[in-house]
Write a protein that holds these residues in place. Structure first.
Motif, PDB file in Angstrom:
ATOM      1  N   ALA A  11     -93.598 -32.517  63.371  1.00 36.97           N
ATOM      2  CA  ALA A  11     -93.732 -33.625  62.421  1.00 36.97           C
ATOM      3  C   ALA A  11     -92.705 -34.712  62.705  1.00 36.97           C
ATOM      4  N   ALA A  12     -91.478 -34.307  63.040  1.00 36.32           N
ATOM      5  CA  ALA A  12     -90.459 -35.296  63.419  1.00 36.32           C
ATOM      6  C   ALA A  12     -90.870 -36.031  64.693  1.00 36.32           C
ATOM      7  N   GLY A  13     -91.419 -35.298  65.654  1.00 38.54           N
ATOM      8  CA  GLY A  13     -91.907 -35.933  66.876  1.00 38.54           C
ATOM      9  C   GLY A  13     -93.054 -36.896  66.605  1.00 38.54           C
ATOM     10  N   LEU A  14     -93.917 -36.559  65.668  1.00 43.95           N
ATOM     11  CA  LEU A  14     -95.011 -37.458  65.299  1.00 43.95           C
ATOM     12  C   LEU A  14     -94.471 -38.755  64.707  1.00 43.95           C
ATOM     13  N   ALA A  15     -93.443 -38.656  63.864  1.00 42.81           N
ATOM     14  CA  ALA A  15     -92.841 -39.864  63.295  1.00 42.81           C
ATOM     15  C   ALA A  15     -92.233 -40.744  64.383  1.00 42.81           C
ATOM     16  N   VAL A  42     -90.085 -37.804  54.317  1.00 43.64           N
ATOM     17  CA  VAL A  42     -89.504 -39.083  54.732  1.00 43.64           C
ATOM     18  C   VAL A  42     -88.190 -39.359  54.015  1.00 43.64           C
ATOM     19  N   THR A  43     -87.967 -38.778  52.845  1.00 47.94           N
ATOM     20  CA  THR A  43     -86.803 -39.116  52.027  1.00 47.94           C
ATOM     21  C   THR A  43     -85.734 -38.031  51.994  1.00 47.94           C
ATOM     22  N   THR A  44     -86.009 -36.838  52.477  1.00 44.61           N
ATOM     23  CA  THR A  44     -85.045 -35.734  52.430  1.00 44.61           C
ATOM     24  C   THR A  44     -84.101 -35.811  53.624  1.00 44.61           C
ATOM     25  N   GLU A  45     -82.792 -35.590  53.371  1.00 43.04           N
ATOM     26  CA  GLU A  45     -81.792 -35.647  54.439  1.00 43.04           C
ATOM     27  C   GLU A  45     -81.578 -34.293  55.109  1.00 43.04           C
ATOM     28  N   ALA A  46     -81.667 -33.210  54.360  1.00 40.85           N
ATOM     29  CA  ALA A  46     -81.362 -31.872  54.884  1.00 40.85           C
ATOM     30  C   ALA A  46     -82.447 -31.421  55.856  1.00 40.85           C
ATOM     31  N   TRP A  47     -82.081 -30.410  56.668  1.00 43.23           N
ATOM     32  CA  TRP A  47     -83.045 -29.849  57.615  1.00 43.23           C
ATOM     33  C   TRP A  47     -82.992 -28.321  57.507  1.00 43.23           C
ATOM     34  N   GLU A  48     -83.781 -27.779  56.574  1.00 49.36           N
ATOM     35  CA  GLU A  48     -83.855 -26.339  56.342  1.00 49.36           C
ATOM     36  C   GLU A  48     -85.329 -25.953  56.234  1.00 49.36           C
ATOM     37  N   PRO A  49     -86.033 -25.904  57.375  1.00 48.66           N
ATOM     38  CA  PRO A  49     -87.476 -25.646  57.326  1.00 48.66           C
ATOM     39  C   PRO A  49     -87.823 -24.288  56.720  1.00 48.66           C
ATOM     40  N   GLU A  50     -87.000 -23.256  56.992  1.00 49.67           N
ATOM     41  CA  GLU A  50     -87.309 -21.935  56.464  1.00 49.67           C
ATOM     42  C   GLU A  50     -87.226 -21.899  54.946  1.00 49.67           C
ATOM     43  N   GLY A  51     -86.373 -22.750  54.371  1.00 50.21           N
ATOM     44  CA  GLY A  51     -86.268 -22.813  52.917  1.00 50.21           C
ATOM     45  C   GLY A  51     -87.184 -23.833  52.282  1.00 50.21           C
ATOM     46  N   GLY A  52     -87.976 -24.518  53.074  1.00 44.50           N
ATOM     47  CA  GLY A  52     -88.890 -25.513  52.545  1.00 44.50           C
ATOM     48  C   GLY A  52     -88.228 -26.810  52.120  1.00 44.50           C
ATOM     49  N   HIS A  53     -86.972 -27.022  52.558  1.00 48.58           N
ATOM     50  CA  HIS A  53     -86.228 -28.231  52.184  1.00 48.58           C
ATOM     51  C   HIS A  53     -85.825 -28.946  53.462  1.00 48.58           C
ATOM     52  N   PHE A  54     -86.647 -29.865  53.896  1.00 42.07           N
ATOM     53  CA  PHE A  54     -86.373 -30.549  55.160  1.00 42.07           C
ATOM     54  C   PHE A  54     -87.007 -31.932  55.139  1.00 42.07           C
ATOM     55  N   GLY A  55     -86.437 -32.823  55.972  1.00 33.61           N
ATOM     56  CA  GLY A  55     -86.948 -34.185  56.078  1.00 33.61           C
ATOM     57  C   GLY A  55     -86.239 -34.928  57.190  1.00 33.61           C
ATOM     58  N   ILE A  56     -86.684 -36.140  57.439  1.00 33.93           N
ATOM     59  CA  ILE A  56     -86.164 -36.916  58.568  1.00 33.93           C
ATOM     60  C   ILE A  56     -85.379 -38.141  58.131  1.00 33.93           C
ATOM     61  N   ALA A  57     -84.981 -38.212  56.866  1.00 33.41           N
ATOM     62  CA  ALA A  57     -84.275 -39.411  56.405  1.00 33.41           C
ATOM     63  C   ALA A  57     -82.987 -39.627  57.185  1.00 33.41           C
ATOM     64  N   ALA A  58     -82.189 -38.572  57.341  1.00 35.91           N
ATOM     65  CA  ALA A  58     -80.898 -38.715  58.026  1.00 35.91           C
ATOM     66  C   ALA A  58     -81.088 -38.998  59.516  1.00 35.91           C
ATOM     67  N   VAL A  59     -81.948 -38.221  60.163  1.00 32.34           N
ATOM     68  CA  VAL A  59     -82.119 -38.406  61.614  1.00 32.34           C
ATOM     69  C   VAL A  59     -82.831 -39.718  61.926  1.00 32.34           C
ATOM     70  N   LEU A  60     -83.674 -40.192  61.011  1.00 27.00           N
ATOM     71  CA  LEU A  60     -84.347 -41.461  61.241  1.00 27.00           C
ATOM     72  C   LEU A  60     -83.359 -42.619  61.158  1.00 27.00           C
ATOM     73  N   VAL A  61     -82.451 -42.574  60.190  1.00 28.81           N
ATOM     74  CA  VAL A  61     -81.424 -43.606  60.096  1.00 28.81           C
ATOM     75  C   VAL A  61     -80.522 -43.571  61.324  1.00 28.81           C
ATOM     76  N   GLY A  62     -80.126 -42.373  61.758  1.00 29.30           N
ATOM     77  CA  GLY A  62     -79.300 -42.255  62.953  1.00 29.30           C
ATOM     78  C   GLY A  62     -79.998 -42.788  64.193  1.00 29.30           C
TER      79      GLY A  62
END
Length: 338
Positions: free
Chosen positions: A307-311, A69-89
Motif C-alpha cells: 500500500a505504501a508502494g502504491l502511494a 493517510v493520516t496515521t504516523e505509526a507503523w504497526e501493521p500487526e496491531g492494525g495501527h499503521f499509516g504513511i503520514a510520517a514517511v510521506l512527509v519525510g
C-alpha cells in the motif's frame, strides 16, 4: 493539419485538377504500428504495475481505510499503521534535493551549451551522463562515511543562526556549548537531500541542456544584431525558450528524488513520527521503509508495504505526467515534437 483542396472550373479541353493523397506505403505503416505498439506496451505495463500493487495492498487498505493517510505509526500487526510520517519525510528529502540540484544543473547546462569551448563540450556531456549512471549505493556510502562528517558543521551553523525558523530548529542542540554532541545533526533530512541532489542533478542537466541547444539560431543572431552581449542573448532568448524544459526537467528530477531508496536508506535514521526539522537527526521515506521492513514483514505487513508502494507509485506518476505536459506545451516541446 487540415489540407484544403480548392475546386476550379474546368474549361473545355483542360485536364481536371488532380487530388493529392498521402502515400502511406508499407514502411510508414510498419513504423506507425511499431510506435503505437511501443506506446501501448508502456501503458499496459504501468496499468499492470498499478493493478498488482492495488491487489496486494487491498488487505491493508481495507483494515486501515482513510487512516492509512493520516496515521504516523507503523504497526501493521496491531492494525495501527499509516504513511503520514514517511510521506512527509519523502517530500522533505525530495524538496531539499531539488533546492540544491536545480541551480547546479541549470548552471552546468548553461555552461555546456553556451560557454564551454567546442573541444571539451562533448567530454563534459559524457561526464554528466556518466554521473547519472553511477549506482545509488555508491552515493549512499559516500554520503554516509565521508560527506556526512563535513556537513554536520554546516548544519550546526545553520541551526545556530537560523534556528528561530521552525524548519531549521534542532531539538536538544545547545549552540553555546562547544562540546555538545554532533549526533543530533547526523542522519538528517538535510544530509539525505544533499546526497540525493547529486543523483538527480545529472538528469535535470541533461534535459535542460538539450532544451537550451534547441533555441532558434535566428533569434540568437537577432539578439546579437541588436547589440546584446552573450548573457543578454541568454536572458532574452535561451532562458525564455527553455522555460518549459526547465520546469519539466525539474519535475522529472523530483520524481526521481521521491523514489530514491538505497542512498536514503543508508544515511537516514528511521523514525515514524512527522519530523519537520530538516537539520535534526531522524527522518524516513516510503522507499526506505519498504527496504527496511520487506525482509521481516508478515502477510499483513507485506500488504501494508504494498500500500505504501502504491502511494509512492501514484505520486511519482502524477509528477512525471505533469512534467511531460509542461514540456509538451512549451515552445521547446512544440519544436521537438515538430
Amino acid at each position: 493539419m487540415t489540407t484544403r483542396i480548392f475546386e476550379r472550373s474546368v474549361a473545355p479541353g483542360d485536364d481536371p485538377p488532380r487530388r493529392l493523397h498521402p502515400d502511406r506505403g508499407l514502411p510508414d505503416r510498419v513504423f506507425r504500428g511499431i510506435l503505437r505498439g511501443g506506446g501501448g506496451l508502456v501503458l499496459a505495463i504501468m496499468l499492470l504495475v498499478g493493478g498488482f500493487l492495488t491487489y496486494r495492498a487491498w488487505q491493508a487498505l481495507s483494515v486501515a481505510k482513510w487512516d492509512f493517510v493520516t496515521t504516523e505509526a507503523w504497526e501493521p500487526e496491531g492494525g495501527h499503521f499509516g504513511i503520514a510520517a514517511v510521506l512527509v519525510g519523502t517530500v522533505l528529502i525530495a524538496m531539499v534535493a531539488i533546492v540544491f540540484a536545480v541551480p547546479l544543473a541549470l548552471g552546468t547546462a548553461l555552461y555546456i551549451s553556451e560557454y564551454a569551448p567546442p573541444r571539451i563540450r562533448q567530454t563534459l556531456i559524457s561526464v554528466v551522463d556518466l554521473m547519472a549512471a553511477v549506482p545509488s549505493v555508491v552515493y549512499g556510502l559516500w554520503g554516509l562515511f565521508f560527506f556526512q562528517g563535513h556537513v554536520v558543521t554546516v548544519s550546526r551553523w545553520i541551526s545556530t543562526y537560523f534556528g528561530w525558523i521552525p524548519l531549521f530548529k534542532v531539538d536538544g542542540a545547545d549552540p553555546k556549548d562547544p562540546l555538545a554532541t554532533a549526533t543530533v545533526y547526523t542522519s538528517s533530512t538535510f544530509i539525505a537531500g544533499m546526497v540525493v541532489s547529486l543523483m538527480v542533478a545529472p538528469i535535470i542537466c541533461s534535459v535542460v541542456r538539450e532544451v537550451f541547444s534547441q533555441a532558434p539560431v535566428g533569434e540568437r543572431e537577432g539578439a546579437y544584431a541588436l547589440g546584446a552581449n552573450r548573457w543578454g542573448m541568454i536572458r532574452s532568448v535561451v532562458l525564455p525558450f527553455g522555460k518549459g524544459g526547465m520546469i519539466g526537467g525539474t519535475m522529472l528530477g523530483l520524481g526521481r528524488a521521491l523514489g530514491e531508496t538505497i542512498a536514503v536508506y543508508l544515511i537516514i535514521s528511521p523514525v515514524f513520527v512527522i519530523q519537520p526539522h530538516i537539520l535534526q537527526n531522524g527522518t524516513s521515506s516510503v522507499s526506505s521503509l519498504i527496504a527496511l521492513r520487506y525482509g521481516e514483514a508478515s502477510p499483513m505487513g507485506m500488504s501494508a508495504l504494498m500500500a505504501a508502494g502504491l502511494a509512492l507509485f501514484l505520486m511519482t506518476l502524477v509528477v512525471n505526467f505533469a512534467a511531460s505536459s509542461i514540456v509538451a506545451r512549451s515552445r521547446s516541446g512544440a519544436t521537438s515534437d515538430s
